[in-house]
Design a protein around this motif. Structure first.
Motif, PDB file in Angstrom:
ATOM      1  N   ALA A  46       0.529  -0.975  -0.191  1.00 56.25           N
ATOM      2  CA  ALA A  46       0.436   0.442  -0.080  1.00 56.25           C
ATOM      3  C   ALA A  46       0.771   1.252  -0.299  1.00 56.25           C
ATOM      4  N   CYS A  47       2.475   1.087   0.601  1.00 53.16           N
ATOM      5  CA  CYS A  47       2.675   2.618   0.744  1.00 53.16           C
ATOM      6  C   CYS A  47       4.089   2.684  -0.156  1.00 53.16           C
ATOM      7  N   HIS A  59       9.731  10.701   3.101  1.00 52.58           N
ATOM      8  CA  HIS A  59       8.222  10.775   3.106  1.00 52.58           C
ATOM      9  C   HIS A  59       7.882   9.428   3.188  1.00 52.58           C
ATOM     10  N   VAL A  60       7.641   8.539   3.373  1.00 56.75           N
ATOM     11  CA  VAL A  60       6.041   7.393   3.406  1.00 56.75           C
ATOM     12  C   VAL A  60       4.439   7.689   3.385  1.00 56.75           C
ATOM     13  N   VAL A  61       4.992   7.515   1.703  1.00 54.29           N
ATOM     14  CA  VAL A  61       3.293   7.522   1.324  1.00 54.29           C
ATOM     15  C   VAL A  61       2.675   6.816   0.323  1.00 54.29           C
ATOM     16  N   GLN A  62       1.314   6.893   0.392  1.00 58.09           N
ATOM     17  CA  GLN A  62       0.180   5.856   0.357  1.00 58.09           C
ATOM     18  C   GLN A  62       0.108   5.468  -1.551  1.00 58.09           C
ATOM     19  N   LYS A  63       0.785   4.267  -2.377  1.00 57.12           N
ATOM     20  CA  LYS A  63       0.904   4.162  -3.000  1.00 57.12           C
ATOM     21  C   LYS A  63      -0.055   4.870  -4.505  1.00 57.12           C
ATOM     22  N   LYS A  69      -0.115  10.463   3.251  1.00 51.85           N
ATOM     23  CA  LYS A  69       1.296   9.449   4.453  1.00 51.85           C
ATOM     24  C   LYS A  69       0.801   8.338   4.743  1.00 51.85           C
ATOM     25  N   CYS A  70       1.425   7.974   5.136  1.00 50.37           N
ATOM     26  CA  CYS A  70       1.114   6.003   5.613  1.00 50.37           C
ATOM     27  C   CYS A  70       1.554   6.538   6.913  1.00 50.37           C
TER      28      CYS A  70
END
Length: 76
Positions: A46-47, A59-63, A69-70
């Motif tokens: 998902a990320c 940054h860890v983000v949603q695909k 952000k996740c």
């Protein structure tokens, strides 16, 4: 000075190199550590991790929507 990634830096503290390293440069040694985590733990399906090498930030983000952000991730 010291050469890091092909670039000459003066003796002393190097706050940030082009490859996101912080270094200490002396006549006897060169000691560097990364400003970015070496490992991430997150939901890979998902990320995704987006790394900005200019600012040495991540940054860890949603695909599906990179503006969101996740949560529930860790970095070491």
């Amino acid at each position: 000075g010291c050469i890091v990634d092909g670039k000459l830096y003066p003796f002393g503290e190097i706050e940030k190199t082009e490859n996101c390293l912080r270094c200490s440069c002396s006549q006897k040694e060169l000691d560097c550590c990364s400003l970015l985590p070496s490992r991430f733990s997150y939901d890979n399906e998902a990320c995704e991790v987006i790394i900005n090498m200019e600012t040495c930030d991540y940054h860890v983000v949603q695909k599906k929507d990179s503006s969101k952000k996740c949560s529930g991730f860790s970095a070491v």
